[in-house]
Each structure stands twice: as structure tokens, then as C-alpha cells.
Design a protein around this motif. Structure first.
Motif, short mmCIF file in Angstrom:
data_model
loop_
_atom_site.label_atom_id
_atom_site.label_comp_id
_atom_site.label_asym_id
_atom_site.label_seq_id
_atom_site.Cartn_x
_atom_site.Cartn_y
_atom_site.Cartn_z
N PRO B 194 0.80 -1.23 0.00
CA PRO B 194 0.00 0.00 0.00
C PRO B 194 0.83 1.27 0.00
N ALA B 195 1.91 1.30 0.80
CA ALA B 195 2.70 2.53 0.89
C ALA B 195 3.32 2.86 -0.47
N LYS B 196 3.86 1.85 -1.13
CA LYS B 196 4.51 2.06 -2.41
C LYS B 196 3.48 2.44 -3.48
N ALA B 198 0.66 3.94 -2.94
CA ALA B 198 0.23 5.31 -2.66
C ALA B 198 1.26 6.30 -3.19
N ASP B 199 2.54 6.01 -2.95
CA ASP B 199 3.61 6.88 -3.45
C ASP B 199 3.54 7.01 -4.96
N ALA B 200 3.38 5.85 -5.62
CA ALA B 200 3.34 5.85 -7.08
C ALA B 200 2.18 6.70 -7.58
N LYS B 202 0.70 9.16 -6.01
CA LYS B 202 0.96 10.58 -5.72
C LYS B 202 1.90 11.17 -6.75
N ALA B 220 -4.87 1.61 -1.92
CA ALA B 220 -4.09 2.80 -1.57
C ALA B 220 -4.10 3.87 -2.67
N ALA B 223 -7.16 5.92 -2.37
CA ALA B 223 -7.11 6.88 -1.26
C ALA B 223 -6.26 8.09 -1.65
#
Lengths: 306, 358
Positions: B194-196, B198-200, B202, B220, B223
Motif C-alpha cells: 500500500p505505501a509504495k 500510494a507513493d506511485a 501521488k 491505496a 485513497a
């Protein structure tokens, strides 16, 4: 290739967000290790903090309460570690690993009913005038409060370790627990407090991922950030500002490599994907070439009878 | 003597009883998942399929599943364990389980294996997949018309044929309705992080994308799009309706339940044979989630018409003329792609920028 598509201001702003969970967890672990304890359970405490914070924020509607709950949950889990290693004299490496595995399982269980739930948003601070400044505004004055907390924490820990008596005692315990004990300091008590602090920090770092960076709950969502924080402490030679540098570097390269990919730079993706790790390690290895070394009593258990 | 006889007949009766139990033993079905069932995407839908099997057959079936199984040696261990525990049928639900599935299947010739999205088969290994690219065509059709910046961000997982097909299909159909459209592709090299993700998402939004397509499993990116504001997304593998009506404007939903029920039934009846199934919108394996009100009515209508033509087979998502990225001809005017080429697709179509990581 179109590098002009990359907006440097947004880039810096988002790398600070990407770096914050690593930073907060690393600062916590740094204090723990300075007291001579090696807690490999950072990942477990982070993920427990992530779900505890998430659940609390969802139930109460307040992200800030979520962060308090996350700190509490991380600290609560670290009590287990503290009891095992400081009171029951268990092996620190094994206990830390067990804590990580336990935390991952526990969080998955706690999080069952929170999958797919949207948490309340933590609003970014907005200072009139300052936040609207071009370039400086989005980078320095447009973040959530926890990000500033991370930087303040770094400064506070640095000042405490370097200038205060409490910091001196903590370092003494970490360098030579027998001598500290002979001087009348309560080695076990000091270490337990350090462990609690580390747990609380890891919890907040985890909640930053689930409440701000992603923001949602999914099992295993910390995805190894705890381990990176652990490695960062070592490569930063147990120095707070270097931990900050390392965290920003790691977060920065992570974000930059995605930006380069999206901009279509013709570097093979595999190199870009490994670059955060490689660059962070190289820079910190160069920095740690001076004579700073690990706390002498790191990972050694203390018992007053010895 | 009498007692002895009594005991003997009791033993016989008991033996018969246990024999009877063994005879109508439950069919045991195993599932190997690449992510957690709570991912809200790919694995979630496979688990819905598993639940449908339980519902269909009730007491006659026993299902077991293991989540978060890494693609590689660990998968082999999990499958072996399942086979040893008496599973009759094992579904391995990720591309990376291909070789482990083949290896374990060799050791257990009496256990049936079903591998999702792969292409290696054996006497006791079937493959099955869905024509997600048909759903991607509908996505591209909507995305191309909805984008105002003409930049569509695409989060790829691994550069495997399934993902590349999706990119090509989405691009062709976006380009068809919007000649100026540009795709920015980021490879996350994960199915679930999820973190990666979300970064991608963004990063893509920061670089001007106002539509995010994802081939990774978590919500993610949804979101992240929601936080960014004026960005639309599509649910991946699962409906992700909790992010509707905006950013999520539609979705591709995998529906494995009918297939899982049919294959389990085949094992029960003893009619199971190794086969290769590749179904799309027509057969119901791929569904298009409700197109939300954020999409203007005329775009929605034409998207539904495209979906209908894909479903009844009157239109193929890869219909010529199509050139490859290097400008060489691939499909002549009116020609449609054959399944063999699609299954091994390793090239971008003309107009896409960047290289596929090797």
C-alpha cells in the motif's frame, strides 16, 4: 524523457512525508540502542501502532487521538520485550524477532474489521501568509503536525543525549552497565524507560503510515519499514541528525525514482528500484567512516549479581 | 464364543462404518493466496470464490487457504503441505506460482492443480485466467474521455504479459477517443504494498495525471486520488465501491466463483481434466463495476455499448490496424489478435512511451 514534468517543490514536500515514519521509528530505536538494548521488534511495534492508531482514529474521529493510542500500543508491546529481556534475561535478538512476528499477527487480527474503512483525515497546518509563500510554503509550512513532531523529536533527542545529565546517564548505561550500576544508577529501570520510549516512537511511526501516508489499513502495510529504520540507526552511527539525513535520503530517493519512472527516464527500472537502498547505504557508510562506534554494551543483558 | 462373535461383528461393523465415512470423504480444496484476503482486490475476490464453493457444496467440501504466500520456494512448501494434508484440488492464484505449481504437481499426480494466469500445464495442472484486457478496454474508453490534462497514470505491478496486455488495451481505447492522450507508467514491482502504491499514485498525480489506472491490488491509490481531489480511478480486481462515486468511477471485477464451483464439481464427479480456460466479459469472469454518476451519461452509454460488443464477441479488444511500439506492423486492418500472441505479449503498441523492464 520529460524531466520538466517533475515539480521539485512537490517532490521535496512528498519526500518529507515518505521519510517521516522511518525517521520517528529510527529515533526511538536510537535511544533504545544508546541504552545498550537491541530491539529488533521495531517492525512489529510499528504495525501494531498502525492498526491501534487507525482503529482509534476511526472510532473516535480524531487522528490525533489515534496517534496517542498508537504510541500507547507500541509502548505496550515493548513492555513485553522489556519484561522478557530485562527481567527474565531472555536473549534480545530472539525476543526482538519474536516481537516482530507477534506484532504482525496481532495487528492482522486486530485489523480484521477495519479493512477498507476510510480514516478521518488529518488536516495539514495552514499558517496565513507563510503557507502561501511560493516554494517555501509547501515545503516548510504545509504539512501535518506529526511531520514537524518528527523533526522536533530528532532535535530533542539530540540535545538530550548531548547536553543533559539524563542523556549522559543513558549513554553510560549503554556503554558500560556495570560501571553505571556501581555508580548507583538503576540500569534495568533506565533501559526499560528507553524501551518504552522506543516502542511509543515506533507506534507513532506506524500510525503515520496508516493515517497519513497511505491512508488506510491493510495487513502487513508497514512492508519492512521497521527494518529499514533499524538499519538506519546503525548506518547513522547512533547520531540523531544523521538518522534524519538517512531517512530523508531514503524517502527522497524512493520518491525521486518513482518520479523518474513516470517521467520516462531511460534507466532500467530495477536500478531505480534498488537505488534508495544503495544510495542510503553508500552515503551513511561514508559518513560513518569516523571513529564513532556502537554503544559498547549493545545487546548485552545486565544482571546486578554479576 | 458368543462374545467373540459379537466383538468380531462389531469390528466389522465399525470397519464398514469407517470405510463408508472414507468413501464419502469431503472433497478438500486448497487455495494459495499471494496477498491477505483483506486486500480488497485480487486476493479478496479469490476468497469470495472460495466462499462460494463452500456455500454451494456445504458439508461435502472442505476448503483451506494460506494467505501472503511469497512467490517462489515458499509457495512450493505451502502447496506440498496442502497436498500432504489430503487436498484433492489446489488453486494457486498468482502468476509467480507457475513453476512451483508444476514442480509440486509432479510429486502428487493424484492431486489436481489449477494455476491462475499462467501458461504451463500438465496432466494434473490446469490453467485459468480472465480476459482482464477486455475490462481495460472499457477503462481506457472512459479514461480517455474523462481526462482533462490528457495524462493518464498507470501503476504496473510486474512486467508480465497480463499486465502489458492491460496497458496496451487501455491505451488503444483511450487513444481511440482522445488522440492526444499520453500514458505515464510506473512499475511498482509488487502486487501488494500500500505505501509504495500510494507513493506511485501521488507521483503520477504530481506529474499531471488526472486518471490513475492500477494493476496492483490494494486500495491505496484510490485513497491517494481522493486526497488529491480532482482525479479519477478504477477499482482493480474488486469493485472498491467504498471509493465511489469519485475517485472510483468504475471497476474491473474478477468473478471466480462460477469457475471454482464448476472445477470443484468436476473433481467430485471424477470428470476433471487438464484444461486451459480464458474467459472474459461474455462468460462473466470479468465484470465491469457500476459506472458512477461522475461519468457523463453519453460516455457511460458508449462505454456500456463497448462492453456489450466485447461480451457478445462482435468486437475484439485488439482489432487491427495496430502497430507495435517500434513502428512495425502487428495486426492488419480488421485482423484480431490470436490468443497465443496475447498470452505471451511482451511489447507495447505504437504510441506508448518508455521501455518494458526486462
Amino acid at each position: 524523457m520529460d524531466l520538466s514534468a517533475i515539480n521539485p517543490v512537490l517532490l521535496v514536500a512528498s519526500l518529507m512525508v515518505a521519510a517521516t515514519p522511518i525517521l520517528i521509528a529510527a529515533i526511538g530505536e536510537l535511544v533504545v540502542e544508546k541504552s545498550g538494548v537491541l530491539n529488533l521488534g521495531v517492525e512489529g511495534m510499528m504495525i501494531t501502532g498502525a492498526i491501534a492508531g487507525f482503529a482509534t482514529a476511526v472510532e473516535t474521529g480524531s487522528p490525533l487521538l489515534g496517534f496517542f493510542a498508537a504510541a500507547f500500543a507500541g509502548a505496550a508491546l515493548s513492555v513485553l520485550f522489556g519484561f522478557l529481556t530485562q527481567i527474565a534475561q531472555a536473549n534480545q535478538v530472539a525476543s526482538g524477532l519474536a516481537l516482530t512476528l507477534f506484532g504482525l499477527g496481532l495487528s492482522a487480527l486486530m485489523g480484521q474489521s477495519y479493512v477498507g474503512v476510510k480514516p478521518p483525515q488529518m488536516s495539514d497546518i495552514h499558517i496565513p501568509v507563510l503557507s502561501d509563500l511560493p516554494v517555501v510554503g509547501p515545503i516548510l509550512f504545509g504539512h501535518d503536525i506529526i511531520l514537524y513532531f518528527g523533526i522536533a523529536l530528532t532535535a530533542a533527542v539530540w540535545a538530550l543525549l548531548k547536553f543533559s545529565r539524563a542523556g549522559l546517564v543513558l549513554r553510560a548505561v549503554g556503554e558500560n552497565h556495570d560501571a553505571a550500576h556501581a555508580l548507583g544508577y538503576k540500569v534495568i529501570r533506565i533501559r526499560l524507560m528507553a524501551i518504552l520510549f522506543g516502542g511509543a516512537c515506533a507506534g507513532i511511526g506506524g500510525a503515520y503510515i496508516s493515517l497519513i501516508r497511505v491512508p488506510q489499513w491493510t495487513e502487513g502495510m508497514t512492508a519492512g519499514v521497521g527494518w529499514i529504520a533499524l538499519a538506519l540507526v546503525v548506518f547513522a552511527s547512533w547520531k540523531p541528525w544523521r538518522a534524519l539525513l538517512g531517512a530523508y535520503l531514503f524517502g527522497g530517493v524512493t520518491v525521486v525514482q518513482l518520479n523518474l519512472q513516470a517521467a520516462g527516464v531511460a534507466i532500467p527500472v530495477e536500478y531505480l528500484a534498488m537505488s534508495p537502498y544503495v544510495i542510503t547505504i553508500i552515503v551513511l557508510v561514508i559518513l560513518s567512516a569516523d571513529k564513532s562506534s556502537a554503544p559498547a554494551a549493545l545487546g548485552r543483558n545486565f544482571h546486578a549479581s554479576r | 464364543m458368543k462374545l467373540n462373535k459379537l466383538l468380531t461383528s462389531a469390528a466389522v461393523a465399525f470397519g464398514l462404518a469407517t470405510g463408508a465415512v472414507a468413501a464419502d470423504d469431503k472433497t478438500k480444496v486448497g487455495f494459495v493466496y499471494v496477498g491477505p484476503v483483506g486486500d480488497g482486490g485480487w486476493t479478496y475476490e479469490h476468497d469470495q470464490g472460495r466462499k462460494a464453493v463452500v456455500e454451494e457444496f456445504g458439508d461435502k467440501v472442505e476448503t483451506v487457504y494460506v494467505e501472503n504466500v511469497a512467490e517462489g520456494p515458499d509457495a512450493e512448501r505451502v502447496m506440498t503441505q496442502m497436498a500432504l494434508e489430503g487436498a484433492d484440488l489446489i488453486f494457486t492464484t498468482s502468476f509467480g506460482y507457475m513453476d512451483p505449481t508444476i514442480n509440486v504437481a509432479k510429486k502428487f499426480p493424484n492431486v489436481k492443480f489449477e494455476h491462475a494466469t499462467g501458461y504451463k500445464r500438465a496432466d494434473n495442472v490446469s490453467t485459468y485466467s480472465a480476459r482482464f484486457y477486455e475490462g481495460r478496454a472499457v477503462q481506457g474508453h472512459i479514461a480517455g474521455q474523462m481526462t482533462e490534462s490528457n495524462i493518464i497514470g498507470y501503476i504496473g505491478s510486474y512486467p508480465i504479459p497480463e499486465v502489458i496486455r492491460g496497458i496496451n488495451s487501455a491505451y488503444l481505447h483511450a487513444k481511440e477517443v482522445n488522440p492526444d492522450v499520453q500514458f505515464k507508467i510506473v512499475w511498482a514491482f509488487t502486487w501488494f504494498d500500500p505505501a509504495k502504491e500510494a507513493d506511485a499514485a501521488k507521483v503520477l498525480i504530481e506529474q499531471g495525471a488526472d486518471v490513475i489506472l492500477q494493476h496492483t491490488d490494494s486500495t491505496a491509490p484510490q485513497a491517494a486520488a481522493q486526497a488529491a481531489g480532482n482525479v479519477i480511478t478504477f477499482g482493480q480486481a474488486s469493485d472498491m465501491a467504498e471509493y465511489g462515486p469519485k475517485p472510483r468511477v468504475s471497476s474491473i471485477i474478477d468473478d471466480w466463483a462460477p469457475y471454482y464451483i464448476a472445477r470443484t464439481k468436476a473433481v467430485m464427479d471424477g470428470t476433471w481434466e487438464s484444461s486451459d480456460t480464458w474467459d472474459g466479459i461474455g462468460a462473466g469472469m470479468v465484470k465491469i463495476g457500476e459506472i458512477s454518476d461522475a461519468v457523463p451519461a453519453e460516455i457511460k452509454a458508449s462505454a456500456l455499448a463497448l462492453k456489450a460488443s466485447l461480451a457478445d464477441g462482435s468486437y475484439h479488444a485488439f482489432t487491427g490496424p495496430i502497430k507495435k511500439q517500434d513502428g512495425s506492423d502487428w495486426l492488419a486492418d480488421g485482423e484480431t489478435a490470436d490468443d497465443g500472441t496475447l498470452a505471451g505479449m511482451n511489447f507495447y503498441v505504437e504510441g506508448l512511451e518508455g521501455d518494458i523492464p526486462q
